[in-house]
Structures are given as C-alpha cells and as structure tokens.
Design an enzyme around this catalytic site. Structure first.
Site, PDB file in Angstrom:
ATOM      1  N   SER A 147       0.842  -1.210   0.000  1.00 43.59           N
ATOM      2  CA  SER A 147       0.000   0.000   0.000  1.00 43.59           C
ATOM      3  C   SER A 147       0.870   1.250   0.000  1.00 43.59           C
ATOM      4  CB  SER A 147      -0.913   0.006   1.223  1.00 43.59           C
ATOM      5  OG  SER A 147      -0.154   0.143   2.424  1.00 43.59           O
ATOM      6  N   ASP A 205       6.171   2.905   6.631  1.00 43.53           N
ATOM      7  CA  ASP A 205       6.133   2.214   5.332  1.00 43.53           C
ATOM      8  C   ASP A 205       6.348   3.183   4.180  1.00 43.53           C
ATOM      9  OD1 ASP A 205       3.592  -0.333   6.105  1.00 43.53           O
ATOM     10  OD2 ASP A 205       5.555   0.130   6.966  1.00 43.53           O
TER      11      ASP A 205
HETATM   12  N1  LIG Z   1      -0.403  -2.918  -6.997  1.00 45.18           N
HETATM   13  C1  LIG Z   1      -1.494  -2.376  -6.406  1.00 45.18           C
HETATM   14  N2  LIG Z   1      -2.503  -1.891  -7.168  1.00 45.18           N
HETATM   15  C2  LIG Z   1      -3.586  -1.334  -6.577  1.00 45.18           C
HETATM   16  N3  LIG Z   1      -3.778  -1.241  -5.231  1.00 45.18           N
HETATM   17  C3  LIG Z   1      -2.802  -1.720  -4.439  1.00 45.18           C
HETATM   18  C4  LIG Z   1      -1.614  -2.309  -4.973  1.00 45.18           C
HETATM   19  N4  LIG Z   1      -0.841  -2.715  -3.920  1.00 45.18           N
HETATM   20  C5  LIG Z   1      -1.505  -2.385  -2.789  1.00 45.18           C
HETATM   21  N5  LIG Z   1      -2.671  -1.786  -3.087  1.00 45.18           N
HETATM   22  C6  LIG Z   1      -3.657  -1.278  -2.119  1.00 45.18           C
HETATM   23  O1  LIG Z   1      -3.118  -1.478  -0.781  1.00 45.18           O
HETATM   24  C7  LIG Z   1      -3.945  -2.415  -0.072  1.00 45.18           C
HETATM   25  C8  LIG Z   1      -3.069  -3.364   0.782  1.00 45.18           C
HETATM   26  O2  LIG Z   1      -2.611  -2.591   1.862  1.00 45.18           O
HETATM   27  P1  LIG Z   1      -2.227  -3.278   3.266  1.00 45.18           P
HETATM   28  O3  LIG Z   1      -1.601  -2.212   4.063  1.00 45.18           O
HETATM   29  O4  LIG Z   1      -3.397  -3.985   3.821  1.00 45.18           O
HETATM   30  O5  LIG Z   1      -1.165  -4.395   2.878  1.00 45.18           O
HETATM   31  P2  LIG Z   1       0.410  -4.194   2.692  1.00 45.18           P
HETATM   32  O6  LIG Z   1       0.729  -2.749   2.525  1.00 45.18           O
HETATM   33  O7  LIG Z   1       0.830  -5.074   1.582  1.00 45.18           O
HETATM   34  O8  LIG Z   1       0.981  -4.758   4.054  1.00 45.18           O
HETATM   35  P3  LIG Z   1       1.740  -3.918   5.242  1.00 45.18           P
HETATM   36  O9  LIG Z   1       0.993  -2.618   5.339  1.00 45.18           O
HETATM   37  O10 LIG Z   1       1.554  -4.778   6.451  1.00 45.18           O
HETATM   38  O11 LIG Z   1       3.150  -3.757   4.810  1.00 45.18           O
HETATM   39  C9  LIG Z   1      -4.694  -3.186  -1.130  1.00 45.18           C
HETATM   40  O12 LIG Z   1      -5.918  -3.683  -0.573  1.00 45.18           O
HETATM   41  C10 LIG Z   1      -4.939  -2.118  -2.187  1.00 45.18           C
HETATM   42  O13 LIG Z   1      -6.049  -1.313  -1.818  1.00 45.18           O
HETATM   43  C1  LIG Z   2       1.788  -2.622  11.400  1.00 46.05           C
HETATM   44  C2  LIG Z   2       2.595  -1.400  11.003  1.00 46.05           C
HETATM   45  O1  LIG Z   2       3.432  -0.997  12.064  1.00 46.05           O
HETATM   46  C3  LIG Z   2       3.529  -1.715   9.855  1.00 46.05           C
HETATM   47  C4  LIG Z   2       2.818  -2.261   8.656  1.00 46.05           C
HETATM   48  O2  LIG Z   2       3.739  -2.549   7.623  1.00 46.05           O
HETATM   49  C5  LIG Z   2       1.596  -0.287  10.636  1.00 46.05           C
HETATM   50  C6  LIG Z   2       2.285   1.079  10.487  1.00 46.05           C
HETATM   51  O3  LIG Z   2       3.372   1.265  11.036  1.00 46.05           O
HETATM   52  O4  LIG Z   2       1.683   1.927   9.798  1.00 46.05           O
HETATM   53 MG   LIG Z   3       0.260  -1.305   3.943  1.00 49.34          MG
END
Ligand SMILES: Nc1ncnc2c1ncn2[C@@H]1O[C@H](COP(=O)(O)OP(=O)(O)OP(=O)(O)O)[C@@H](O)[C@H]1O
Ligand SMILES: C[C@@](O)(CCO)CC(=O)[O-]
Ligand SMILES: [Mg+2]
Length: 460
Positions: A147, A205
């Site tokens: 994300s 992030d």
């Molecule tokens: N390649 C992409 N294209 C479109 N939307 C995306 C893409 N990658 C991520 N997203 C958006 O980000 C969301 C995922 O965010 P989430 O924070 O839940 O997971 P993450 O970022 O992979 O994990 P983390 O935040 O724990 O590192 C997806 O549901 C979507 O809305």
């Molecule tokens: C779980 C968390 O600490 C990391 C997610 O990649 C959320 C954040 O810091 O925004």
């Molecule tokens: Mg994320």
C-alpha cells in the site's frame, strides 16, 4: 491543463523490528526491498480519468466533468498535505459508494487515487484527463508495504505531472531520484494515501518507500542507518490474506482493554529495536562475531513472542518459526502480521544444504517467496527510454477482461530474471520496463520457493 507524462516506481519494505509498536511512538527498523511497484501516468484528451490496477483486477474511468463536481465551489485548495481532509474523504466514500465500515481492496485503492488526484490538481481548478496504470512485483496485502509503494507512486506521479515538483531526469538519465525537498513532499502526500488505506499508519512504510535503504523510524523522525552489516535473510509469504488496517485497530483495542499489560510489551519491543540497531552498528564497525548473531537471533525470538502477545500472530507464522527453528534458524513476522510475510535470519556460515532443506520444508507447507535484494533505492522516475518496445504476455494477462484475463498476480514470475511491466498504452504497441532482478542466492523458482536474500547494506 497540460500535464507531464511520467513513469515512477517505489520499493516495498520489510520491518526488522518494531511493527505495530511504531504506531504508538516506538522505534522501528525497516529496510527497502528490491521488489517494486511501477506507475505510468499518461496525458489523454478523452476528458476522462482512467485507472488500470491489474494486481487487484480494477479497471475504472470517470468523466472529468463529474470529478469536477467534487471540488469545493469556493475554489479553496483541497486537502492539506499534513492532514487528511475528512470532508473530502466522506464525499469520496459516498461518490465511490462505500459505507463507513472497513474498506475493501478495491475501494481503498480507488479512494487513495482519487484523494491524491483531486488534492494535487485542485489548485489549478483544471482537472486533467489522464490514464494511470499500476503494476507491482509485491504481493498485495502481505506485509511488504504494497500500500505504501502504491501511495508513494501515486504521490510522486501526480506531483510530477502537475508540475508541483520538477522531473529529476536529465537528458542523459533513464532513471533518477528527487532531492530531499521533493521527497519530503512525496512522502507527506503518500502518508495521506496510507491514512486512507491503513487508517492509523505510523508513516514508516511510506518513508521506506520514499527514501529506500534501511531506516530507523520513530514518531515521524527518520534516520537513515548508513553503516549496517551484510545480513542474509529468507523472505517467506504464508499467503494468508489480512488487512493492516484491521490488525492495527485490533492492537489499539487490546491496548485500551489491557493498558498495563500491553504498554510494557510495546516498551520492550522498542528496546528490541534499539538493541538490534546497536548490535548492527557494532557489527559494521568491527568484525561480526557469532555472539552478535546470537543476539540478533534472540531479539527475533523475543519480538515474535511479543507480536503474538499483542494479537497479530497467526498459526502459519507459528509454523514458519517452528519449521525454521528445527533447522537452527530464527524467524519473525514482518509488517502487520496476521498471516502475510515473515523473515528468517541466516548466518554467514549457514550451510547451503541447511538453507535448501529449510526451503523445502517451508515449500512443503505451501508457502511462497520471491527473490529480491534488500536496501533498494527509494522512489524513482524513469524515462520512456527506460522502456523497451516489447510485448509482454504477463501484463496483458494481468489486465483483466478488457485487456486479457486477470491472472493470479500475487506470485512472482517463474524465472530468475523477470520482466516488470509497464504500462499499457493500447492500441499502440505497449512498452515494458524490463528490469533484471538480481539475487544473492538463486534457485530455480519452480524447485524452491525461497531464495536467500542478502541484506547488503553499505557496510562490510
Ligand atoms: N499494486 C497495487 N494496485 C492497486 N492497489 C494496491 C496495490 N498494492 C496495494 N494496493 C492497495 O493497498 C492495499 C493493501 O494494503 P495493506 O496495508 O493492507 O497491505 P500491505 O501494505 O501489503 O501490508 P503492510 O501494510 O503490512 O506492509 C490493497 O488492498 C490495495 O487497496
Ligand atoms: C503494522 C505497522 O506498524 C507496519 C505495517 O507494515 C503499521 C504502520 O506502522 O503503519
Ligand atoms: Mg500497507
């Protein structure tokens, strides 16, 4: 409004220590991955705004005239780069048709896109028609900052296309990075996108996605760690889907319910992050010793137990830890947890046979992985010259019914070097951005689901 077309990319991330605690003001250590999200922004004359998001099988367009109705009559600027405009978010939720509840994958991505598009271009009162296509090597929702990479790309592309920030590319460069002032602005807008997707993000992030490398992050204060040793790490994806927003909210609920229990746990995680930073610094300034690795392994175990206590563990992550520990290796979840990804520390002397056997054991659990190198560059702009005219099957397959069949894109390519795609520009032949992924240790993807990854930083 004449806008400047652009192609940008941003890396994913792994958190060594401090996930969730960092949301509550503690220290986190995070590294960028050489798995990237790519975004191409094209100017069009269709009077429409189109998005192609094949990784989440989302292909939408809106008339510019309809989006203009979302702008305040007063002509006031929209959105403050430092604060989420709650009224605009409320309007966009209604426009997109989502209730106030938990946002689904598609809604989160659309809201983040529309929010940054409207805020960045509202100043000119002229909303441009454009097409944005996004393609990622990162699995969505697996804990590797997908994300944040998406939000950083949106921010960088919109700010560049609107002329708010200059392009960093010179005539001789195919890829370039912005300066500190521009990256600060990109990071702030990306953080607003993360706030729509994560709900209550710490900002670590999007900071890693913007600056890259290895960062110490605490309450918005970002410190690049310039001297850390070479570490080798396995990256594993349990493939259990989960939502960071839900997991972050769950920790908050537990804190409210048991403050005297959870707060000391977060203090302890903070100490784990600081002890890890100190150990890495010692290792870089001296010869790393077996005792250094003993400390790093103990910190991984302690942090993983703490993450279970605050409720973000998962049985698949427990299995990952047990399977690797049976081979003498130590693992923890990375990112929000609840499934998703974990990291495993490898010592320099870890024998190849131990790695192979561990990989086979984890592969037998049905887990997945992809290759990358850690410590990659942050957000970049790429020139069209970085793009080769060559058709690439995957992206067409990825682009859904209108452009082929959507494929399961949460898995990396099957070969060692993979083509990262770019961006559709039908009906013209479409370009791709071909990038070799280099990996310290390679196995054929089909045989082993894991590749050891070298945490090669600037140190020894
Ligand atoms: N390649 C992409 N294209 C479109 N939307 C995306 C893409 N990658 C991520 N997203 C958006 O980000 C969301 C995922 O965010 P989430 O924070 O839940 O997971 P993450 O970022 O992979 O994990 P983390 O935040 O724990 O590192 C997806 O549901 C979507 O809305
Ligand atoms: C779980 C968390 O600490 C990391 C997610 O990649 C959320 C954040 O810091 O925004
Ligand atoms: Mg994320």
């Amino acid at each position: 409004m004449q806008i400047k077309e652009c192609i940008v990319s941003a890396p994913g991330k792994a958190i060594l220590h401090g996930e969730h605690a960092v949301v509550h003001g503690k220290v986190a250590l995070a590294v960028s991955l050489n798995l990237r999200t790519y975004l191409r922004l094209q100017a069009t004359s269709t009077s429409k705004v189109c998005i192609n998001l094949p990784n989440i099988n989302t292909f939408l367009s809106w008339d510019v005239a309809v989006l203009k109705q979302l702008l305040p009559d007063s002509g006031a600027e929209l959105g403050n780069v430092n604060e989420l405009d709650a009224e605009l978010v409320r309007m966009l939720r209604k426009f997109v048709g989502v209730s106030n509840g938990t946002l689904d994958t598609r809604s989160m991505a659309i809201l983040a896109f529309l929010y940054i598009y409207l805020c960045v271009f509202a100043k000119s009162r002229e909303l441009p028609s454009l097409t944005v296509s996004v393609w990622s090597e990162l699995p969505t929702g697996a804990g590797l900052g997908s994300s944040a990479a998406y939000s950083v790309c949106l921010a960088a592309a919109m700010l560049s296309a609107s002329g708010t920030i200059p392009s960093p590319l010179s005539d001789q460069e195919n890829t370039a990075r912005w300066g500190e002032v521009e990256m600060e602005l990109i990071n702030r807008w990306a953080f607003q996108g993360e706030r729509i997707i994560h709900g209550n993000p710490s900002g670590v992030d999007n900071a890693v996605g913007t600056w890259g490398g290895i960062l110490r992050y605490r309450s918005g204060k970002i410190t690049a760690l310039s001297r850390v040793p070479m570490l080798r790490i396995l990256l594993t994806n349990t493939k259990v889907p989960r939502s960071t927003k839900v997991l972050v909210a769950g920790v908050k609920d537990k804190m409210n319910k048991f403050p005297s229990i959870i707060n000391p746990v977060l203090e302890s995680v903070d100490a784990v992050s600081c002890t890890c930073e100190q150990t890495l610094t010692e290792m870089a300034s001296d010869t790393p010793t077996p005792e250094h690795y003993n400390v790093l392994e103990e910190l991984i175990d302690i942090n993983q137990h703490h993450l279970n206590v605050i409720g973000v563990g998962h049985t698949t992550l427990d299995t990952l830890c047990q399977v690797t520990l049976a081979r003498g290796l130590h693992s923890k979840l990375t990112g929000a947890g609840g499934g998703g990804c974990g990291i495993t520390l490898l010592r320099p002397e870890t024998e190849c046979s131990v790695i192979q056997n561990t990989i086979q054991d984890l592969r037998d659990c049905g887990y997945d992985c992809w290759e990358t190198r850690i410590g990659a560059a942050g957000v970049q702009q790429h020139s069209p010259l970085a793009v080769k005219e060559q058709q690439c099957h995957d992206f067409r397959q990825a682009c859904g019914p209108s452009l082929g069949q959507a494929a399961d894109l949460h898995r990396p390519p099957h070969d060692i070097s993979f083509k990262v795609l770019g961006f559709l520009s039908l009906p013209r032949a479409w370009p791709i951005l071909t990038l070799q992924a280099h990996t310290a240790v390679l196995q054929s993807y089909g045989a082993a689901r894991h590749h050891s990854v070298s945490l090669s930083m600037w140190g020894t």
